[in-house]
Design an enzyme around this catalytic site. Sequence first.
Site, PDB file in Angstrom:
ATOM      1  N   CYS A  79       0.850  -1.182   0.000  1.00  0.00           N
ATOM      2  CA  CYS A  79       0.000   0.000   0.000  1.00  0.00           C
ATOM      3  C   CYS A  79       0.887   1.234   0.000  1.00  0.00           C
ATOM      4  O   CYS A  79       2.102   1.143   0.148  1.00  0.00           O
ATOM      5  CB  CYS A  79      -0.904   0.016   1.232  1.00  0.00           C
ATOM      6  SG  CYS A  79      -1.956  -1.439   1.410  1.00  0.00           S
ATOM      7  N   GLY A 122      -1.438   1.300  -4.882  1.00  0.00           N
ATOM      8  CA  GLY A 122      -2.712   0.679  -4.559  1.00  0.00           C
ATOM      9  C   GLY A 122      -3.873   1.464  -5.108  1.00  0.00           C
ATOM     10  O   GLY A 122      -3.904   2.692  -4.979  1.00  0.00           O
ATOM     11  N   ASN A 133       1.600  -0.231   5.793  1.00  0.00           N
ATOM     12  CA  ASN A 133       1.866  -0.869   4.502  1.00  0.00           C
ATOM     13  C   ASN A 133       2.556  -2.188   4.797  1.00  0.00           C
ATOM     14  O   ASN A 133       3.570  -2.218   5.491  1.00  0.00           O
ATOM     15  CB  ASN A 133       2.776   0.029   3.650  1.00  0.00           C
ATOM     16  CG  ASN A 133       3.405  -0.725   2.486  1.00  0.00           C
ATOM     17  OD1 ASN A 133       2.771  -1.582   1.884  1.00  0.00           O
ATOM     18  ND2 ASN A 133       4.647  -0.411   2.176  1.00  0.00           N
ATOM     19  N   GLY A 134       2.003  -3.290   4.289  1.00  0.00           N
ATOM     20  CA  GLY A 134       2.630  -4.579   4.501  1.00  0.00           C
ATOM     21  C   GLY A 134       1.618  -5.664   4.773  1.00  0.00           C
ATOM     22  O   GLY A 134       0.443  -5.555   4.405  1.00  0.00           O
ATOM     23  N   TYR A 172       9.407  -3.504  -9.654  1.00  0.00           N
ATOM     24  CA  TYR A 172       8.067  -3.220 -10.165  1.00  0.00           C
ATOM     25  C   TYR A 172       7.320  -2.126  -9.416  1.00  0.00           C
ATOM     26  O   TYR A 172       6.781  -1.215 -10.038  1.00  0.00           O
ATOM     27  CB  TYR A 172       7.238  -4.510 -10.127  1.00  0.00           C
ATOM     28  CG  TYR A 172       5.786  -4.341 -10.504  1.00  0.00           C
ATOM     29  CD1 TYR A 172       5.393  -4.286 -11.844  1.00  0.00           C
ATOM     30  CD2 TYR A 172       4.796  -4.227  -9.538  1.00  0.00           C
ATOM     31  CE1 TYR A 172       4.061  -4.123 -12.197  1.00  0.00           C
ATOM     32  CE2 TYR A 172       3.459  -4.069  -9.877  1.00  0.00           C
ATOM     33  CZ  TYR A 172       3.098  -4.018 -11.215  1.00  0.00           C
ATOM     34  OH  TYR A 172       1.782  -3.856 -11.553  1.00  0.00           O
ATOM     35  N   ASP A 198       9.760  -7.000 -20.291  1.00  0.00           N
ATOM     36  CA  ASP A 198       8.827  -6.744 -19.193  1.00  0.00           C
ATOM     37  C   ASP A 198       9.579  -6.857 -17.870  1.00  0.00           C
ATOM     38  O   ASP A 198      10.669  -7.425 -17.812  1.00  0.00           O
ATOM     39  CB  ASP A 198       7.669  -7.738 -19.237  1.00  0.00           C
ATOM     40  CG  ASP A 198       6.410  -7.190 -18.565  1.00  0.00           C
ATOM     41  OD1 ASP A 198       6.486  -6.123 -17.936  1.00  0.00           O
ATOM     42  OD2 ASP A 198       5.340  -7.836 -18.678  1.00  0.00           O
ATOM     43  N   ASP A 199       8.956  -6.329 -16.801  1.00  0.00           N
ATOM     44  CA  ASP A 199       9.609  -6.373 -15.496  1.00  0.00           C
ATOM     45  C   ASP A 199       9.554  -7.763 -14.876  1.00  0.00           C
ATOM     46  O   ASP A 199      10.481  -8.184 -14.189  1.00  0.00           O
ATOM     47  CB  ASP A 199       8.990  -5.339 -14.546  1.00  0.00           C
ATOM     48  CG  ASP A 199       7.476  -5.416 -14.522  1.00  0.00           C
ATOM     49  OD1 ASP A 199       6.928  -6.400 -13.996  1.00  0.00           O
ATOM     50  OD2 ASP A 199       6.837  -4.486 -15.042  1.00  0.00           O
TER      51      ASP A 199
END
Length: 505
Positions: free
Chosen positions: A2, A28, A100-101, A257, A363-364
């Site tokens: 997040c 997010g 966040n997590g 990413y 791509d990543d």
Amino acid sequence: MCGIVGIYGQDYVAQDIYDALITLQHRGQDAAGIVTFDGKFHVRKDFGLVKEDFHTRHMQKLTGYAGVGFTRYATIGTGAIDEVQPFIGPAPYGVVITHNGNLFNSHELKKEIFEKDHRLVNSDSDGEVLLNIFTKALTNQNPKNGIKPEHIWKAVESVYKRAHGAYSVISYIAKQGMVAFRDPYGIRPMLFGKRQNGLTTEYIFASESVTLDILGFEFIDDIKPGEAVFIEESTRKLYRKKIANKPHIPCIFEYVYFARPDSIMDKISVYKARLRMGRKLAQKIKAAKLDIDVVVPVPDSSRTAALEVAEVLGVKYREGLVKNRYIGRTFIMAGQAVRKKSIRYKQNTMPLEIKGQNVLLVDDSIVRGNTSRQIVQMVKDSGAKKIYFASYYPPVISPCLYGIDIPTREELIAANNTVEEIRKFLGADRLFYGAVKDVFDSCVEGNQKLKDMCMACIDRKYRTGDIDEKVLKTAAEGRLAEKACCGADEATEEIFEEPGQLNLL
């Protein structure tokens, strides 16, 4: 994963918090929330993007000199509105918290909090679990004369002992001050800064440095693993204390990413790390001696690496895929059925750059494989002669229980399939992956003090030492139960390339 922010300012902070969440929207898109304080807490939460959730009528009510904000990417829960952060607790003094997590022992803690602490966690969010652990530890110290730094340190230590997983936390305690801390291993990022407003020093805590840059705050430091920071309200003095002494293992997928390329976290430039990943990937592709006409990135995260791949190979770089910027990031969309539907809306090809060409797509990462497969087919339909696909991140082979929505091995195309089987599924003529050592070296070159990083999703090594097969199984079962509960059965629909071959989500 997040985006979170906390601002301890002088007067009206809601506008700055809103602007901060806009800078963190990429972290997010499920929902967003803001809580401010001016003698009492003011709350606004809703589903959707930040710009959709906050209008003038909402912002006018979010008065106050301190506040926290949150933009949600769900890794736990059923998606109900009561899971949207920030959360508010009444004691001691009144506490708001956001994080966040992910706590992988959240369900066990919820039961423990009810039976031992005699508190009800009223949602399926691990954020509310953290709130209860933190406030219980503060209340137990009976801080009659106000919250002091030593009360904060003991409360954070209690969180560390009980909460297993990865988390960055921001909290404001009514008329006492603002607190921020990272998990003992510093897996999830957070940093802080300051800004002078007349005679008042304002402080900010945020997930990424880009937020500080755009809002005009001076960077102070990253919060260290196992460290807590407390800004005392009566003096505006800033206190820091290292509470847990564990090795620092920041999440490597942030640099691959999640984070914005213009962010610097734990002294590592995301942009520079991706350049180095592209350079190392290009060496592998160069050794294959392929006839490549054009390098095309899969926007947006891979652009930086793709530019470096093209330069090393001496091949032209072209924007052969055009992204609809009004569609969210498909990897973090809730539910595979929604994710699959959105891919065609998200990307469109540029046939002028593709037709008759041998195309190298960069791509990543390749997580579930469905996005990559559809992109290959789109490029093929646009007339490409050959399509080579390259991911600068290695094969994702194991679930993440630290805040990324990769909860079961069955979802991961690389978990039970060879590179050749994946290539066939994607429909590409060749498939390349970055190496684990290469992505690690690409990151730590920016901060040579780092000796390790969290890479469990690509090397199956859960460095916190508290995750085993039993924990993985429990987490997978819990996640599947949550999907079933919220009516997401179609999100687990199986796709078969041929009978007896690929079994993917």
